[in-house]
Design a protein around this motif. Structure first.
Motif, PDB file in Angstrom:
ATOM      1  N   TYR A 275       0.826  -1.204   0.000  1.00  7.40           N
ATOM      2  CA  TYR A 275       0.000   0.000   0.000  1.00  7.40           C
ATOM      3  C   TYR A 275       0.860   1.254   0.000  1.00  7.40           C
ATOM      4  O   TYR A 275       0.672   2.173  -0.786  1.00  7.40           O
ATOM      5  CB  TYR A 275      -0.896   0.032   1.245  1.00  7.40           C
ATOM      6  CG  TYR A 275      -1.874  -1.099   1.328  1.00  7.40           C
ATOM      7  CD1 TYR A 275      -2.802  -1.313   0.327  1.00  7.40           C
ATOM      8  CD2 TYR A 275      -1.854  -1.966   2.417  1.00  7.40           C
ATOM      9  CE1 TYR A 275      -3.698  -2.358   0.411  1.00  7.40           C
ATOM     10  CE2 TYR A 275      -2.756  -3.013   2.501  1.00  7.40           C
ATOM     11  CZ  TYR A 275      -3.685  -3.199   1.493  1.00  7.40           C
ATOM     12  OH  TYR A 275      -4.561  -4.231   1.582  1.00  7.40           O
ATOM     13  N   ALA A 279       1.410   4.372  -2.730  1.00 10.13           N
ATOM     14  CA  ALA A 279       0.945   5.701  -2.337  1.00 10.13           C
ATOM     15  C   ALA A 279       2.088   6.699  -2.410  1.00 10.13           C
ATOM     16  O   ALA A 279       1.928   7.824  -2.890  1.00 10.13           O
ATOM     17  CB  ALA A 279       0.366   5.659  -0.920  1.00 10.13           C
ATOM     18  N   ASN A 282       2.863   7.510  -6.117  1.00  4.42           N
ATOM     19  CA  ASN A 282       1.830   8.309  -6.775  1.00  4.42           C
ATOM     20  C   ASN A 282       1.781   9.731  -6.255  1.00  4.42           C
ATOM     21  O   ASN A 282       1.687  10.685  -7.030  1.00  4.42           O
ATOM     22  CB  ASN A 282       0.464   7.635  -6.607  1.00  4.42           C
ATOM     23  CG  ASN A 282       0.333   6.373  -7.428  1.00  4.42           C
ATOM     24  OD1 ASN A 282       1.175   6.087  -8.269  1.00  4.42           O
ATOM     25  ND2 ASN A 282      -0.697   5.610  -7.179  1.00  4.42           N
ATOM     26  N   VAL A 283       1.830   9.885  -4.934  1.00  7.12           N
ATOM     27  CA  VAL A 283       1.722  11.223  -4.355  1.00  7.12           C
ATOM     28  C   VAL A 283       2.939  12.068  -4.714  1.00  7.12           C
ATOM     29  O   VAL A 283       2.826  13.251  -5.045  1.00  7.12           O
ATOM     30  CB  VAL A 283       1.553  11.145  -2.826  1.00  7.12           C
ATOM     31  CG1 VAL A 283       1.650  12.523  -2.198  1.00  7.12           C
ATOM     32  CG2 VAL A 283       0.204  10.511  -2.479  1.00  7.12           C
ATOM     33  N   ASP A 300      -1.140  16.131   5.622  1.00 12.98           N
ATOM     34  CA  ASP A 300      -1.329  14.692   5.426  1.00 12.98           C
ATOM     35  C   ASP A 300      -2.366  14.228   6.445  1.00 12.98           C
ATOM     36  O   ASP A 300      -2.071  14.020   7.622  1.00 12.98           O
ATOM     37  CB  ASP A 300       0.002  13.967   5.627  1.00 12.98           C
ATOM     38  CG  ASP A 300      -0.021  12.540   5.113  1.00 12.98           C
ATOM     39  OD1 ASP A 300      -1.096  12.083   4.691  1.00 12.98           O
ATOM     40  OD2 ASP A 300       1.034  11.885   5.137  1.00 12.98           O
ATOM     41  N   VAL A 308       5.307   9.629   3.941  1.00 11.10           N
ATOM     42  CA  VAL A 308       5.187  10.161   2.583  1.00 11.10           C
ATOM     43  C   VAL A 308       5.553  11.642   2.546  1.00 11.10           C
ATOM     44  O   VAL A 308       6.323  12.082   1.691  1.00 11.10           O
ATOM     45  CB  VAL A 308       3.773   9.924   2.030  1.00 11.10           C
ATOM     46  CG1 VAL A 308       3.567  10.670   0.716  1.00 11.10           C
ATOM     47  CG2 VAL A 308       3.547   8.427   1.808  1.00 11.10           C
ATOM     48  N   VAL A 370      -3.806  15.863   1.689  1.00  8.41           N
ATOM     49  CA  VAL A 370      -3.497  14.537   1.154  1.00  8.41           C
ATOM     50  C   VAL A 370      -4.180  13.477   2.011  1.00  8.41           C
ATOM     51  O   VAL A 370      -4.048  13.486   3.235  1.00  8.41           O
ATOM     52  CB  VAL A 370      -1.973  14.284   1.136  1.00  8.41           C
ATOM     53  CG1 VAL A 370      -1.677  12.886   0.592  1.00  8.41           C
ATOM     54  CG2 VAL A 370      -1.253  15.335   0.308  1.00  8.41           C
ATOM     55  N   GLN A 372      -4.240   9.336   1.997  1.00 10.23           N
ATOM     56  CA  GLN A 372      -3.690   8.132   1.391  1.00 10.23           C
ATOM     57  C   GLN A 372      -4.425   6.899   1.888  1.00 10.23           C
ATOM     58  O   GLN A 372      -4.309   6.533   3.052  1.00 10.23           O
ATOM     59  CB  GLN A 372      -2.212   8.008   1.741  1.00 10.23           C
ATOM     60  CG  GLN A 372      -1.374   9.227   1.435  1.00 10.23           C
ATOM     61  CD  GLN A 372      -0.067   9.161   2.188  1.00 10.23           C
ATOM     62  OE1 GLN A 372       0.650   8.177   2.071  1.00 10.23           O
ATOM     63  NE2 GLN A 372       0.238  10.183   2.957  1.00 10.23           N
ATOM     64  N   HIS A 373      -5.180   6.316   0.999  1.00  9.64           N
ATOM     65  CA  HIS A 373      -5.863   5.062   1.321  1.00  9.64           C
ATOM     66  C   HIS A 373      -6.726   5.215   2.575  1.00  9.64           C
ATOM     67  O   HIS A 373      -6.738   4.342   3.440  1.00  9.64           O
ATOM     68  CB  HIS A 373      -4.821   3.962   1.523  1.00  9.64           C
ATOM     69  CG  HIS A 373      -5.216   2.677   0.843  1.00  9.64           C
ATOM     70  ND1 HIS A 373      -5.435   2.587  -0.499  1.00  9.64           N
ATOM     71  CD2 HIS A 373      -5.425   1.431   1.329  1.00  9.64           C
ATOM     72  CE1 HIS A 373      -5.760   1.345  -0.816  1.00  9.64           C
ATOM     73  NE2 HIS A 373      -5.775   0.628   0.270  1.00  9.64           N
ATOM     74  N   ALA A 403      -5.075   9.300  -2.712  1.00 10.06           N
ATOM     75  CA  ALA A 403      -4.410   8.094  -3.211  1.00 10.06           C
ATOM     76  C   ALA A 403      -5.321   6.927  -2.869  1.00 10.06           C
ATOM     77  O   ALA A 403      -5.495   6.596  -1.692  1.00 10.06           O
ATOM     78  CB  ALA A 403      -3.039   7.927  -2.574  1.00 10.06           C
ATOM     79  N   LEU A 486      -4.453   2.253  -6.146  1.00 14.17           N
ATOM     80  CA  LEU A 486      -3.831   3.493  -5.720  1.00 14.17           C
ATOM     81  C   LEU A 486      -3.475   4.428  -6.867  1.00 14.17           C
ATOM     82  O   LEU A 486      -2.327   4.754  -7.087  1.00 14.17           O
ATOM     83  CB  LEU A 486      -2.610   3.204  -4.844  1.00 14.17           C
ATOM     84  CG  LEU A 486      -2.966   2.738  -3.441  1.00 14.17           C
ATOM     85  CD1 LEU A 486      -1.720   2.379  -2.661  1.00 14.17           C
ATOM     86  CD2 LEU A 486      -3.752   3.789  -2.676  1.00 14.17           C
ATOM     87  N   LEU A 488      -4.010   8.332  -8.235  1.00 17.48           N
ATOM     88  CA  LEU A 488      -4.051   9.614  -7.532  1.00 17.48           C
ATOM     89  C   LEU A 488      -5.137  10.482  -8.146  1.00 17.48           C
ATOM     90  O   LEU A 488      -5.128  10.753  -9.353  1.00 17.48           O
ATOM     91  CB  LEU A 488      -2.700  10.318  -7.612  1.00 17.48           C
ATOM     92  CG  LEU A 488      -2.566  11.582  -6.749  1.00 17.48           C
ATOM     93  CD1 LEU A 488      -2.614  11.218  -5.267  1.00 17.48           C
ATOM     94  CD2 LEU A 488      -1.273  12.321  -7.067  1.00 17.48           C
TER      95      LEU A 488
END
Length: 495
Positions: A275, A279, A282-283, A300, A308, A370, A372-373, A403, A486, A488
């Motif tokens: 995961y 992420a 992509n981010v 975040d 990240v 952001v 993420q998941h 993401a 995942l 974006l």
């Protein structure tokens, strides 16, 4: 030629010939591409030091097309009833996989080396009936996980080696609760889904027909709560936090984020498993961070330890980052940042903030939020609350980055081009989304229904969610192949 019959022999519109042509034409091209780009040609032998074909977008698309064609050809060649029966018995493979993981077969075979181990010896070392264990391993060998090198003698191949935690069997025996500690996280992830999600899958029908749970989106009505007889009102995360669930709780933690020390240019402890790696890529790679003004604030949301944005700050030190998560997680994050990047905290470039994303967002000057998941963990209404809080705090220029997995349909979708989430469809007669070669997103979607009573989103469902929360899609950074995993999504305020 006469064995095929005249009509089939000369009719290249026949699906089996079309599929065969895809395989026979692309496979040598892929091998040549691998040689030209120093990529590892796929093999079941233990992995070499060369890069995987999945690391290059061109070879990844070729491989995905070949795999999709091969599986579709397989389904055409087998009797329909056998295909259905194999699906009906698919739980047997999951059960065999779980047994091999929990009996530490991967670690025993690694210690045995390439000569492997006889089932009788494995049974002794695992303290289990050797004949029954051999049947479990052979079930997996039949689908190319492990290999039987001589009668009842088993060894690793490149696939089964992924189940190895890297720990010695002596260490695991001395500390069974910490089996996955220090691993790369994937064996824990596999065990989690083979055990918790695998068991839950047997109760899907019951949950969909029980009037209490059938139309509920509450986490305490997830299928797993029925499968494990959890007390009324308890969801899976509350259940995992009980003292008696220490092993599963630690396994879950390692599987989701990992614990192996990763010291690459200041990256944190954290294994960047399946995961997180995607992420991170992509981010960091897709969005144009260089276009942001100096001192722009990136938040975040539910960011865990902030790995990240830690990497983001390393690449773009003129930005400022805020990591938000629960007080417990932020407490751990403070230790990691203090160890690996104290200057970011001292300078104020990084702020670690305990925050519940169901409460109003305290940062009112964010250039980018952001997630993420995150949204697959919550119901539509709960996600609407999370995203609405961000919309209320956003500036007119704020961007929202998600993401996430975007679920593709299994048919041609002519409306995709209007959503910004289109992709190059697979060649006919393959399913447009590459079918079984693109199964991961669907598997995760079913797991989320099992464990949390939540879901992954199709692009149209995501558009609906964002519109209800004050956002609209501006751009989807989607790869050429619809990997379902995942992508974006970039959104802006809807008004």
């Amino acid at each position: 030629m006469h064995y095929y019959g005249k009509d089939l022999a000369y009719n290249m519109s026949s699906p089996i010939l079309q599929l065969s042509d895809i395989i026979s034409s692309l496979t040598p091209k892929l091998a040549e591409f691998c040689a030209d780009h120093d990529l590892a040609v796929p093999t079941l032998d233990n992995a070499s030091g060369a890069k995987s074909i999945s690391t290059n977008p061109d070879s990844a698309v070729m491989a995905m097309t070949i795999a999709s064609a091969a599986y579709q050809l397989y389904t055409l060649m087998m009797p329909p009833r056998e295909i259905v029966f194999q699906m009906a018995c698919a739980h047997s493979k999951t059960a065999a996989l779980r047994a091999c993981i929990q009996f530490n077969v991967a670690e025993h075979l690694r210690e045995a080396g390439p000569k492997g181990l006889h089932a009788a010896e494995l049974g002794k070392r695992c303290d289990v009936d050797s004949d029954k264990l051999a049947r479990c391993i052979r079930t997996l060998c039949n689908v190319h996980v492990f290999k039987e090198i001589s009668p009842n003698v088993f060894a690793h191949n490149a696939i089964s080696a992924e189940l190895d935690t890297g720990r010695s069997t002596a260490d695991i025996k001395a500390d069974p609760m910490g089996k996955h500690d220090g691993s790369n996280g994937f064996p824990a992830l596999a065990e989690l889904h083979a055990s918790v999600s695998g068991r839950s899958s047997g109760f899907v029908f019951e949950n969909l027909t029980d009037p209490v749970t059938a139309f509920s989106d509450l986490p305490e009505h997830a299928i797993a709560t029925r499968a494990f007889n959890m007390p009324d009102g308890m969801n899976m995360f509350q259940w995992l936090n009980r003292p008696e669930e220490e092993y599963r709780r630690r396994m879950f933690g390692v599987g989701m984020s990992g614990t192996k020390l990763m010291e690459r240019d200041g990256l944190f402890e954290g294994v960047f498993t399946l995961y997180i790696c995607q992420a991170l890529f992509n981010v960091l790679e897709d969005f144009d961070w260089a276009a942001l003004p100096d001192d722009s604030v990136v938040v975040d949301v539910g960011g865990g330890f902030g790995a990240v944005v830690k990497e983001l700050l390393r690449n773009h030190p003129r930005l400022r980052v805020v990591v938000q998560d629960t007080p417990v997680v932020i407490g751990e994050a403070e230790k990691l940042w203090a160890k690996h990047s104290p200057e970011a905290l001292k300078s104020g470039r990084a702020v670690l903030q305990a925050h519940d994303f169901f409460d109003p967002q305290p940062v009112r000057s964010a250039s980018v939020f952001v997630l993420q998941h995150i949204i697959h963990n919550w119901s539509f209404e709960r996600n609407k609350k999370i995203l609405s809080n961000l919309a209320e705090a956003a500036m007119p220029t704020t961007r929202l980055l998600l993401a996430m997995n975007i679920i593709t349909l299994t048919c041609h979708d002519p409306t995709l081009k209007d959503t910004g989430a289109g992709y190059k469809e697979a060649p006919s007669p393959l399913l447009p989304n590459y079918g079984a070669a693109n199964e991961l997103g669907f598997a995760v979607d079913m797991c989320m229904m099992n464990l949390c009573n939540t879901q992954e989103y199709t692009i149209h469902e995501l558009i609906e969610l964002l519109a209800a929360s004050g956002w609209r899609i501006e751009k989807v950074y989607r790869k050429e192949r619809p990997n379902n995993f995942l992508d974006l999504v970039q959104a802006v305020l809807s008004s």
